[in-house]
Structures are given as C-alpha cells and as structure tokens.
Write a protein that holds these residues in place. Structure first.
Motif, PDB file in Angstrom:
ATOM      1  N   THR A  10      50.751  61.124  -3.060  1.00  0.00           N
ATOM      2  CA  THR A  10      52.090  61.128  -2.487  1.00  0.00           C
ATOM      3  C   THR A  10      52.753  62.499  -2.577  1.00  0.00           C
ATOM      4  O   THR A  10      53.671  62.802  -1.818  1.00  0.00           O
TER       5      THR A  10
ATOM      6  N   PRO B  41      47.921  54.692   6.832  1.00  0.00           N
ATOM      7  CA  PRO B  41      49.260  55.113   6.401  1.00  0.00           C
ATOM      8  C   PRO B  41      49.387  55.049   4.880  1.00  0.00           C
ATOM      9  O   PRO B  41      48.603  54.375   4.207  1.00  0.00           O
ATOM     10  N   GLU B  42      50.396  55.727   4.377  1.00  0.00           N
ATOM     11  CA  GLU B  42      50.659  55.667   2.942  1.00  0.00           C
ATOM     12  C   GLU B  42      51.008  54.234   2.559  1.00  0.00           C
ATOM     13  O   GLU B  42      51.846  53.603   3.201  1.00  0.00           O
TER      14      GLU B  42
ATOM     15  N   PRO C 249      52.185  65.768  -1.752  1.00  0.00           N
ATOM     16  CA  PRO C 249      52.398  66.731  -0.671  1.00  0.00           C
ATOM     17  C   PRO C 249      53.511  66.284   0.281  1.00  0.00           C
ATOM     18  O   PRO C 249      53.930  65.123   0.287  1.00  0.00           O
ATOM     19  N   ASP C 250      54.006  67.244   1.119  1.00  0.00           N
ATOM     20  CA  ASP C 250      55.036  66.908   2.103  1.00  0.00           C
ATOM     21  C   ASP C 250      54.576  65.764   2.989  1.00  0.00           C
ATOM     22  O   ASP C 250      55.350  64.872   3.324  1.00  0.00           O
ATOM     23  N   THR C 251      53.324  65.815   3.417  1.00  0.00           N
ATOM     24  CA  THR C 251      52.699  64.692   4.116  1.00  0.00           C
ATOM     25  C   THR C 251      51.646  64.105   3.185  1.00  0.00           C
ATOM     26  O   THR C 251      50.728  64.807   2.767  1.00  0.00           O
ATOM     27  N   ALA C 252      51.795  62.844   2.845  1.00  0.00           N
ATOM     28  CA  ALA C 252      50.882  62.220   1.888  1.00  0.00           C
ATOM     29  C   ALA C 252      49.434  62.296   2.386  1.00  0.00           C
ATOM     30  O   ALA C 252      49.167  62.250   3.588  1.00  0.00           O
ATOM     31  N   ILE C 253      48.514  62.434   1.444  1.00  0.00           N
ATOM     32  CA  ILE C 253      47.082  62.449   1.756  1.00  0.00           C
ATOM     33  C   ILE C 253      46.516  61.095   1.335  1.00  0.00           C
ATOM     34  O   ILE C 253      46.476  60.770   0.145  1.00  0.00           O
ATOM     35  N   THR C 254      46.101  60.313   2.320  1.00  0.00           N
ATOM     36  CA  THR C 254      45.608  58.962   2.059  1.00  0.00           C
ATOM     37  C   THR C 254      44.207  58.809   2.618  1.00  0.00           C
ATOM     38  O   THR C 254      43.979  59.056   3.803  1.00  0.00           O
TER      39      THR C 254
ATOM     40  N   ASN D  54      45.550  57.541  -2.693  1.00  0.00           N
ATOM     41  CA  ASN D  54      46.779  58.029  -2.069  1.00  0.00           C
ATOM     42  C   ASN D  54      47.451  59.087  -2.947  1.00  0.00           C
ATOM     43  O   ASN D  54      47.755  58.836  -4.115  1.00  0.00           O
TER      44      ASN D  54
ATOM     45  N   THR E  30      42.848  57.793   8.632  1.00  0.00           N
ATOM     46  CA  THR E  30      43.988  57.466   9.492  1.00  0.00           C
ATOM     47  C   THR E  30      44.923  56.437   8.869  1.00  0.00           C
ATOM     48  O   THR E  30      45.907  56.036   9.501  1.00  0.00           O
TER      49      THR E  30
END
Length: 330
Positions: free
Chosen positions: A122, A166-167, A124-129, A120, A164
């Motif tokens: 955290t 979630p964080e 970026p503006d939208t987390a990359i998980t 994960n 897909t």
C-alpha cells in the motif's frame, strides 16, 4: 512491508482456476513475490566487443512469508504444503463449535493444494498488487523460542502472476496467536512411554521439493509444478539429560524416537482449547554436538533429527490445529 500492507491466501478448486476472493488475510512480519526468470543470451560476432540484447525466457515466482501462527488462517497455509485436512469434532457435546483439523501428507490421496496468493504493498502512491496464481507450498519451518510466539516461515512457488488486480479491502485474521510459555515437547524412545522434556527451542522444516524446471515450447510459463520427495528435519535444544541425547547421536544404529510439539492457547469453548500440534512419528538423531566454551557452562545442546516414514504407524509427520472453523474445503 509496513503495517498498512497485506497478504492474502485462497484455495483454488484446481490448477488453472485462480481464486480472486481471498479466504484469509493473515498478518505477517514480511512477505514478497520475487520473480525467478531465465534470460536468453548468445555470443555472436557483432563487429564490436559489446553485448547484444537479451531475450526473456521462462519464469516463476517465489513468495516467502514469515509471521506468528494465527489459529484460523494457518490451516489454509498448511493446506498448500500438506493437502486439505481431515476435520472432526473432538468434544462435540462439551464444545459443539470446536473443530480439530488433522494434516497427514502420507494419507491416501493427500497432495499439496493449489492456492492463490495476494501480495499488496500500500505504501507507494499507486499500490503494487500482485495475484500469484497456481501456487503451492515448497518449504515450511515452524519455530518457537522463549519470550516469543509460535512462528512460521513459509516459501511458496507460483506459476504465474496477475498484475491487474485492484488493491484489496483486507479483513485481517485477528484470531489466537500462540506464546512460548504454552509450548511443550514430548518424546518417546523405541515405542516407550511418552514424557515431556524441557527444551529451550524447537524448529522443524518440512519440504515438498517442488520441481521448477518443467519448461515447454510455446510458453514462458512452466508446464506444471509437481511435488518431489518429501523431507523433514526437526531440531530441539534440551535443558536436561544432555549426556543421554549426546550419546544417542553417537550410537552405531539409530533408535526410533517420536517427537511431539503441543502448543495450547486460550479456552475455545467448554474445556477445549485452541491448539497446535506437530508430530514427527519417526525421528532419527543426526547429531547433538557438545562444544566446550571456557567462558560458559554447558547448559544445553542442539539435537538435529531426520524424519523417516514410520512403516508401523503408516505416517511421516502430522500437523493438527484446533479452532472454531468448521472446515477448509472451500
């Protein structure tokens, strides 16, 4: 990665059944999930000299992790390389909540566990998980040096990814770390008495040599991820007896050497301590070069050894962790 990022690891019950709930979130210095993908390209007559588009082929993922060993989560990492441990209570009356977990890859039925890995980011503006599914441990290096922690570098291989997820809300493992001043290396030669030897560093690299070329028709995911022949190399830098170590590496035939690294932590309960132990049951010297440098005294050499299977003991290498976790079967 930054301090707000996290990685997680969880045991799978079997290949093909990813675990969405992480058992541990060990703090690491770095981690990643680089994709290893084949591309299909073909040279055709096109009427011009420019390349045509490529198609994607099979892929898998490598996930390198580096960090300090944490006594609670590290056995779960070890299980991806060595199989589930045999857990026992070494001193139940005096320390009823202390458990010892022995990893022996040469034991009957032992094989690397399937695990799920969560990476994960955290920042970026939208987390990359990424949830890496059907993963196994490929190569594991343990190191300890002065003024440092007992550290690991682990390389996992995963068959697929779920993008897909979630964080996560990560509960990080804050259990005991191990420092260099509590580390001791023991050595015995030709079944002789075991003695502690002063060393300035230790490293060992265990490999499962995972097979990553099992592509099949009809799928971009590899068919399986079997383990190959195991190998292990241990290195240490003695501070005394340099000529003895140098001469041992020059012998016509190798001597039988047993090496044991023991790192102790704080008291866990009673008189029992948190511990990490790694034993190479049959180490054979490869080299121990003694180089001359005019501006420096020769105060140490690095000894390289190759681990072999000990027929008498029925063992190759073993790892043992002592903590307050009852078992790692789930």
């Amino acid at each position: 990665m930054s301090r707000v990022d996290s990685v997680g690891i969880a045991r799978q019950t079997a290949k093909g059944t990813p675990n969405l709930v992480m058992g541990y979130f060990p703090p690491v210095e770095s981690a990643g999930a680089p994709q290893q993908r084949e591309a299909m390209e073909i040279e055709e007559t096109l009427g011009h000299r420019f390349p045509s588009g490529a198609e994607y082929g099979t892929r898998y993922f490598e996930s390198p992790w580096s960090g300090a060993v944490r006594v609670d989560s590290f056995p779960r990492i070890l299980s991806a390389f060595l199989g589930n441990p045999v857990s026992s209570q070494p001193d139940a009356p005096g320390a009823p909540t202390v458990y010892s977990h022995l990893f022996d890859p040469a034991a009957g039925g032992a094989e690397p566990e399937w695990v799920s890995l969560l990476i994960n980011r955290t920042d970026p503006d939208t987390a990359i998980t990424d949830l890496l599914k059907d993963a196994r441990g490929n190569e594991l290096t343990i190191t300890v040096e002065p003024n440092g922690y007992l550290k690991f570098d682990a390389s996992f291989v995963a068959l697929d990814v779920d993008q897909t997820r979630p964080e996560p809300v990560a509960t990080r493992d804050s259990s005991q770390r191990f420092t260099f001043d509590k580390a001791t290396v023991f050595m015995s030669v030709n079944s002789g008495a075991e003695v502690a030897i002063p060393v300035s560093s230790w490293s060992s690299t265990y490999s499962n040599n995972l097979v990553t070329d099992l592509a099949v028709l009809g799928s971009r995911v590899l068919f399986d991820l079997p383990y190959g022949n195991a190998s292990c190399e241990a290195k240490f830098a003695p501070r005394s007896g340099l000529s003895e170590h140098y001469r041992r590496a020059m012998l016509d035939d190798p001597e039988s050497v047993k090496l044991r690294l023991l790192v102790e932590g704080a008291i866990a309960e009673g008189t029992s301590k948190f511990e990490f132990e790694h034993t190479v049951h049959l180490a054979q010297y490869i080299e121990a070069p003694a180089e001359i440098t005019a501006g420096e005294n020769l105060t140490g050499i690095e000894v390289s050894t190759r681990a072999a299977f000990d027929d008498a003991a029925g063992k190759f290498v073993t790892y043992r962790v002592q903590n307050k976790v009852a078992d790692y079967s789930v």
